[in-house]
Design a protein around this motif. Structure first.
Motif, short mmCIF file in Angstrom:
data_model
loop_
_atom_site.label_atom_id
_atom_site.label_comp_id
_atom_site.label_asym_id
_atom_site.label_seq_id
_atom_site.Cartn_x
_atom_site.Cartn_y
_atom_site.Cartn_z
N GLY A 75 44.71 95.46 -6.93
CA GLY A 75 45.80 96.42 -6.95
C GLY A 75 46.24 96.89 -5.57
O GLY A 75 47.27 97.55 -5.45
N LEU A 76 45.47 96.57 -4.53
CA LEU A 76 45.80 97.01 -3.17
C LEU A 76 45.91 95.86 -2.18
O LEU A 76 46.61 95.99 -1.17
CB LEU A 76 44.74 97.98 -2.64
CG LEU A 76 44.58 99.30 -3.37
CD1 LEU A 76 43.39 100.08 -2.80
CD2 LEU A 76 45.84 100.11 -3.26
N GLU A 77 45.22 94.78 -2.44
CA GLU A 77 45.14 93.70 -1.45
C GLU A 77 45.52 92.37 -2.08
O GLU A 77 45.90 92.30 -3.24
CB GLU A 77 43.74 93.66 -0.85
CG GLU A 77 43.42 94.92 -0.06
CD GLU A 77 42.08 94.89 0.62
OE1 GLU A 77 41.96 95.56 1.65
OE2 GLU A 77 41.14 94.22 0.14
N GLY A 78 45.40 91.31 -1.29
CA GLY A 78 45.82 90.00 -1.77
C GLY A 78 47.33 90.02 -1.98
O GLY A 78 48.08 90.47 -1.11
N GLU A 79 47.78 89.58 -3.14
CA GLU A 79 49.22 89.55 -3.45
C GLU A 79 49.82 90.95 -3.51
O GLU A 79 51.04 91.10 -3.37
CB GLU A 79 49.46 88.83 -4.77
CG GLU A 79 49.16 87.35 -4.71
CD GLU A 79 49.39 86.65 -6.04
OE1 GLU A 79 49.92 87.28 -6.98
OE2 GLU A 79 49.06 85.46 -6.13
N ASP A 80 49.00 91.98 -3.70
CA ASP A 80 49.50 93.36 -3.78
C ASP A 80 49.56 94.06 -2.43
O ASP A 80 49.96 95.23 -2.36
CB ASP A 80 48.61 94.17 -4.72
CG ASP A 80 48.65 93.65 -6.14
OD1 ASP A 80 49.76 93.34 -6.62
OD2 ASP A 80 47.58 93.54 -6.77
N TYR A 81 49.18 93.38 -1.35
CA TYR A 81 49.11 94.00 -0.03
C TYR A 81 50.51 94.35 0.48
O TYR A 81 51.40 93.50 0.52
CB TYR A 81 48.42 93.05 0.95
CG TYR A 81 48.31 93.55 2.36
CD1 TYR A 81 47.58 94.69 2.66
CD2 TYR A 81 48.90 92.86 3.41
CE1 TYR A 81 47.46 95.14 3.96
CE2 TYR A 81 48.78 93.29 4.72
CZ TYR A 81 48.06 94.44 4.99
OH TYR A 81 47.94 94.87 6.29
N VAL A 82 50.68 95.60 0.87
CA VAL A 82 51.93 96.10 1.46
C VAL A 82 51.54 96.79 2.76
O VAL A 82 51.00 97.90 2.74
CB VAL A 82 52.65 97.10 0.52
CG1 VAL A 82 53.90 97.66 1.19
CG2 VAL A 82 52.99 96.44 -0.81
#
Length: 169
Positions: free
Chosen positions: A112-119
């Motif tokens: 939810g925070l990293e990988g593809e979700d990293y902003v």
């Protein structure tokens, strides 16, 4: 929780602090609390930290310097954790995203925070008035550009930098 962070120039932290004044009901980050997380590494005691830092330094071998820029204001209307909304400075940096992806191969991404979700972002404030947050997101900001020539190992539990690695590594 330990993380590998991008040190921020004072122009970025000053901008975040100035914008936070427009969110009086939110919990603003104080100067010195602003961070740009490249990758969360994990938690534990001093021995765990030493192991995590060693693994991260191995992963950073050959890492060149890279460019980063604050390009605007954004928000997470519903934060993955903690109070919402989260108003932030949006950071554009293909080099940072590539570094994050490389570190995700060595350290499991936080769901939810990293990988593809990293902003990539610098948090300005959390919680407070959603309408004020929306107004701030609509604001244009002068871009702040800088060269990232170091990375910092950060201990979130203590809120302090533990050590640094210069780039190129």
């Amino acid at each position: 929780m330990y993380s590998l962070n991008v040190p921020l120039p004072s122009a970025v932290t000053s901008l975040a602090a100035d914008l936070a004044t427009e969110l009086p009901l939110a919990r603003a980050r104080s100067r010195g609390e602003h961070t740009l997380v490249a990758k969360r590494l994990g938690g534990g005691d001093h021995a765990a930290y030493a192991r995590l830092e060693g693994q991260a330094r191995d992963s950073l071998r050959g890492q060149p310097t890279f460019e980063a820029a604050v390009t605007g204001v954004g928000q997470f209307e519903a934060a993955a954790t903690g109070p919402s909304p989260v108003v932030y400075l949006a950071v554009e940096s293909p080099g940072l995203v590539a570094l994050h992806e490389r570190l995700c191969e060595r350290f499991d991404p936080v769901e939810g925070l990293e990988g593809e979700d990293y902003v990539p972002h610098v948090t300005i404030a959390r919680g407070g008035d959603a309408a004020a947050a929306r107004r701030l997101v609509e604001r244009d900001v002068e871009p702040v550009r800088w060269s990232v020539d170091a990375l910092a190992f950060f201990d979130a539990d203590r809120g302090q930098e533990v050590s640094r690695v210069s780039l190129p590594a």
